[in-house]
Write a protein that holds these residues in place. Structure first.
Motif, PDB file in Angstrom:
ATOM      1  N   PHE A 155       0.415  -1.128   0.282  1.00  0.00           N
ATOM      2  CA  PHE A 155      -0.170   0.169   0.073  1.00  0.00           C
ATOM      3  C   PHE A 155       0.701   1.509   0.114  1.00  0.00           C
ATOM      4  O   PHE A 155       2.045   1.567   0.575  1.00  0.00           O
ATOM      5  N   ASP A 156      -0.087   2.499  -0.562  1.00  0.00           N
ATOM      6  CA  ASP A 156       0.937   3.407  -0.135  1.00  0.00           C
ATOM      7  C   ASP A 156       0.602   4.248   1.000  1.00  0.00           C
ATOM      8  O   ASP A 156      -0.627   4.809   1.833  1.00  0.00           O
ATOM      9  N   ASP A 157       1.982   4.437   2.024  1.00  0.00           N
ATOM     10  CA  ASP A 157       1.478   5.001   3.544  1.00  0.00           C
ATOM     11  C   ASP A 157       0.971   6.707   3.440  1.00  0.00           C
ATOM     12  O   ASP A 157       1.516   7.543   2.793  1.00  0.00           O
ATOM     13  N   PRO A 158      -0.699   6.519   3.974  1.00  0.00           N
ATOM     14  CA  PRO A 158      -1.118   8.276   4.000  1.00  0.00           C
ATOM     15  C   PRO A 158      -0.043   9.041   5.054  1.00  0.00           C
ATOM     16  O   PRO A 158      -0.119   9.976   4.572  1.00  0.00           O
ATOM     17  N   LEU A 165       9.696   6.778  -0.990  1.00  0.00           N
ATOM     18  CA  LEU A 165       9.184   6.460   0.946  1.00  0.00           C
ATOM     19  C   LEU A 165       7.620   6.049   1.211  1.00  0.00           C
ATOM     20  O   LEU A 165       7.307   4.616   1.915  1.00  0.00           O
ATOM     21  N   ARG A 166       6.910   5.984  -0.032  1.00  0.00           N
ATOM     22  CA  ARG A 166       5.356   5.665   0.160  1.00  0.00           C
ATOM     23  C   ARG A 166       4.823   4.775   0.200  1.00  0.00           C
ATOM     24  O   ARG A 166       3.877   4.022   1.092  1.00  0.00           O
ATOM     25  N   ARG A 167       5.493   3.907  -0.584  1.00  0.00           N
ATOM     26  CA  ARG A 167       4.949   2.606  -0.581  1.00  0.00           C
ATOM     27  C   ARG A 167       5.207   1.826  -0.160  1.00  0.00           C
ATOM     28  O   ARG A 167       7.166   1.394   0.559  1.00  0.00           O
ATOM     29  N   SER A 168       4.549   0.968   0.485  1.00  0.00           N
ATOM     30  CA  SER A 168       5.275   0.128   1.608  1.00  0.00           C
ATOM     31  C   SER A 168       4.377  -1.355   1.455  1.00  0.00           C
ATOM     32  O   SER A 168       3.885  -1.659   1.175  1.00  0.00           O
TER      33      SER A 168
END
Length: 184
Positions: A155-158, A165-168
């Motif tokens: 998921f993409d970290d909100p 660093l957004r994709r987790s």
């Protein structure tokens, strides 16, 4: 408040003496490479206050990690409820160690103790762990402690800025899997 002991580590409540090394860790670009930025001394102190308050309120959370043989503070590990903004729920295992503590197996040892506590004391059905897709060291720890990843859960970290660093990724382990691993 509970304390956990492993062969080499003590996972315990936070002390005043932990503040300086914790702040130094959070000001280290390599330690914070998979986070949106460095933390100031004040931000680090505020995080310790939150961690300690949660430990006192629940009896579990993000414990300070100490090497038993030397009393050296090396970081934290533990369990915490998943933040509400995340696209899933549950309890998360996590760790962050100072660079000199890397490569000694401490993260794996501490994470295994946290999992055992979560499954035996808290009777959790599942524990998960989350990190960026680029944090291969943490993903290796997750695999060593028996967690598995389903790419459909990525998921993409909100809470993270746009960028690498957004994709987790999410790793999970169920209580039954942990029991089977211990008895294997």
């Amino acid at each position: 408040m509970s304390e956990l002991r492993t062969e080499r580590l003590l996972l315990r409540g936070w002390r005043e003496s932990d503040l300086a090394p914790w702040a130094a860790m959070n000001a280290d670009p390599e330690v914070r490479a998979h986070f949106p930025g460095l933390l100031t001394r004040e931000q680090s102190e505020a995080s310790v206050a939150r961690f300690q308050a949660a430990l006192e309120a629940r009896g579990w959370g993000w414990w300070a990690a100490e090497v038993r043989a030397t009393g050296e503070f090396i970081g934290f590990t533990g369990l915490d409820p998943v933040e509400e903004a995340m696209p899933f729920t549950g309890v998360e295992a996590g760790w962050r160690l100072a660079r000199p503590a890397w490569g000694h197996g401490y993260a794996t040892e501490a994470a295994e103790a946290a999992l055992a506590y979560g499954f035996t004391t808290l009777a959790l059905p599942e524990i998960l762990a989350v990190t960026t897709t680029t944090n291969l060291r943490s993903q290796a720890v997750m695999r060593r402690i028996g967690m598995t990843r389903n790419p459909a859960d990525d998921f993409d970290d909100p809470g993270a800025p746009d960028g690498p660093l957004r994709r987790s990724v999410v790793y999970r382990i169920a209580a039954e899997e942990q029991r089977a691993k211990r008895h294997a």
